[in-house]
Scaffold this motif. Structure first.
Motif, short mmCIF file in Angstrom:
data_model
loop_
_atom_site.label_atom_id
_atom_site.label_comp_id
_atom_site.label_asym_id
_atom_site.label_seq_id
_atom_site.Cartn_x
_atom_site.Cartn_y
_atom_site.Cartn_z
N ILE A 9 0.84 -1.20 0.00
CA ILE A 9 0.00 0.00 0.00
C ILE A 9 0.88 1.25 0.00
O ILE A 9 0.63 2.19 -0.76
N ASN A 10 1.93 1.27 0.80
CA ASN A 10 2.82 2.43 0.84
C ASN A 10 3.58 2.60 -0.47
O ASN A 10 3.82 3.72 -0.91
N LYS A 11 3.96 1.49 -1.12
CA LYS A 11 4.64 1.59 -2.42
C LYS A 11 3.75 2.26 -3.45
O LYS A 11 4.19 3.14 -4.21
N ILE A 12 2.49 1.86 -3.49
CA ILE A 12 1.57 2.41 -4.49
C ILE A 12 1.25 3.87 -4.17
O ILE A 12 1.17 4.71 -5.08
N ALA A 16 1.93 7.14 -6.57
CA ALA A 16 0.91 8.15 -6.90
C ALA A 16 1.41 9.55 -6.56
O ALA A 16 1.20 10.50 -7.32
N LEU A 17 2.10 9.68 -5.43
CA LEU A 17 2.64 10.99 -5.05
C LEU A 17 3.71 11.44 -6.05
O LEU A 17 3.77 12.62 -6.42
N GLY A 47 1.48 16.80 -18.60
CA GLY A 47 1.60 17.02 -17.16
C GLY A 47 0.27 16.90 -16.45
O GLY A 47 0.16 16.31 -15.36
N PHE A 48 -0.78 17.43 -17.08
CA PHE A 48 -2.11 17.33 -16.49
C PHE A 48 -2.57 15.87 -16.44
O PHE A 48 -3.17 15.43 -15.45
N LEU A 49 -2.28 15.10 -17.49
CA LEU A 49 -2.65 13.69 -17.51
C LEU A 49 -1.90 12.90 -16.44
O LEU A 49 -2.47 11.99 -15.82
N ALA A 50 -0.63 13.25 -16.20
CA ALA A 50 0.12 12.58 -15.13
C ALA A 50 -0.49 12.89 -13.78
O ALA A 50 -0.64 12.00 -12.93
N THR A 51 -0.86 14.12 -13.56
CA THR A 51 -1.49 14.51 -12.30
C THR A 51 -2.86 13.86 -12.15
O THR A 51 -3.22 13.39 -11.07
N ALA A 56 -6.35 8.89 -10.06
CA ALA A 56 -6.91 7.56 -10.33
C ALA A 56 -6.20 6.48 -9.51
O ALA A 56 -6.84 5.57 -8.99
N VAL A 57 -4.88 6.58 -9.39
CA VAL A 57 -4.13 5.61 -8.60
C VAL A 57 -4.51 5.72 -7.12
O VAL A 57 -4.67 4.71 -6.43
N TYR A 58 -4.67 6.95 -6.62
CA TYR A 58 -5.10 7.13 -5.23
C TYR A 58 -6.48 6.52 -4.99
O TYR A 58 -6.73 5.89 -3.95
N ILE A 59 -7.39 6.69 -5.92
CA ILE A 59 -8.73 6.09 -5.78
C ILE A 59 -8.63 4.57 -5.80
O ILE A 59 -9.25 3.88 -4.97
N TRP A 60 -7.82 4.03 -6.72
CA TRP A 60 -7.65 2.58 -6.83
C TRP A 60 -7.06 1.99 -5.55
O TRP A 60 -7.56 0.99 -5.03
N ILE A 61 -6.00 2.61 -5.00
CA ILE A 61 -5.38 2.06 -3.79
C ILE A 61 -6.30 2.25 -2.59
O ILE A 61 -6.29 1.43 -1.66
N GLY A 62 -7.11 3.28 -2.60
CA GLY A 62 -8.08 3.45 -1.53
C GLY A 62 -9.11 2.33 -1.54
O GLY A 62 -9.47 1.79 -0.48
N MET A 63 -9.59 1.96 -2.72
CA MET A 63 -10.54 0.86 -2.83
C MET A 63 -9.88 -0.47 -2.46
O MET A 63 -10.47 -1.30 -1.79
#
Length: 121
Positions: A9-12, A16-17, A47-51, A56-63
């Motif tokens: 979880i911390n790696k992902i 994302a950060l 840059g906007f797509l990376a952000t 999306a990655v934060y939402i995925w790891i939260g789920m």
């Protein structure tokens, strides 16, 4: 040599950060191309797509984090989350497993793969 493991979880979350900062740096680099509107726009969009992908990655790891099994670490006695067969404590980096057949065996993240490599012997 003592290896330090990190929880999945911390790696992902770290990934994302880093996407946020990479996206900001890419957009900032786009400011150097003010003379060419097209190049500047491409940098800004990438840059906007990376952000955005970071969100999306934060939402995925939260789920994914809601499905993780919560256990008490035997080393630091804090409640941590375990994903897969083997993982590490989020606080003290203690290797953890939920599989009784892996107890006492050297920690290896390869145990989380679907297909285990066959041992030669």
């Amino acid at each position: 040599m003592a290896l330090k493991y990190t929880s999945k979880i911390n790696k992902i979350r770290t990934f994302a950060l880093s996407l946020v900062f990479i996206g900001i740096v890419i957009m900032y680099l786009g400011l150097y191309f003010k003379a060419s509107f097209t190049v500047m726009t491409i940098f800004m969009l990438v840059g906007f797509l990376a952000t955005l992908s970071s969100a999306a990655v934060y939402i995925w790891i939260g789920m994914l984090s809601t499905k993780a099994v919560q256990v008490e670490c035997p080393n630091c006695h804090k409640v941590t989350k375990v994903l897969g067969r083997v993982d590490a404590c989020m606080f003290c980096k203690q290797p953890l497993t939920m599989d009784p057949s892996l107890e006492g065996i050297e920690f290896d993240e390869k145990y989380n793969q679907k297909k285990q490599p066959k041992e030669e012997g």
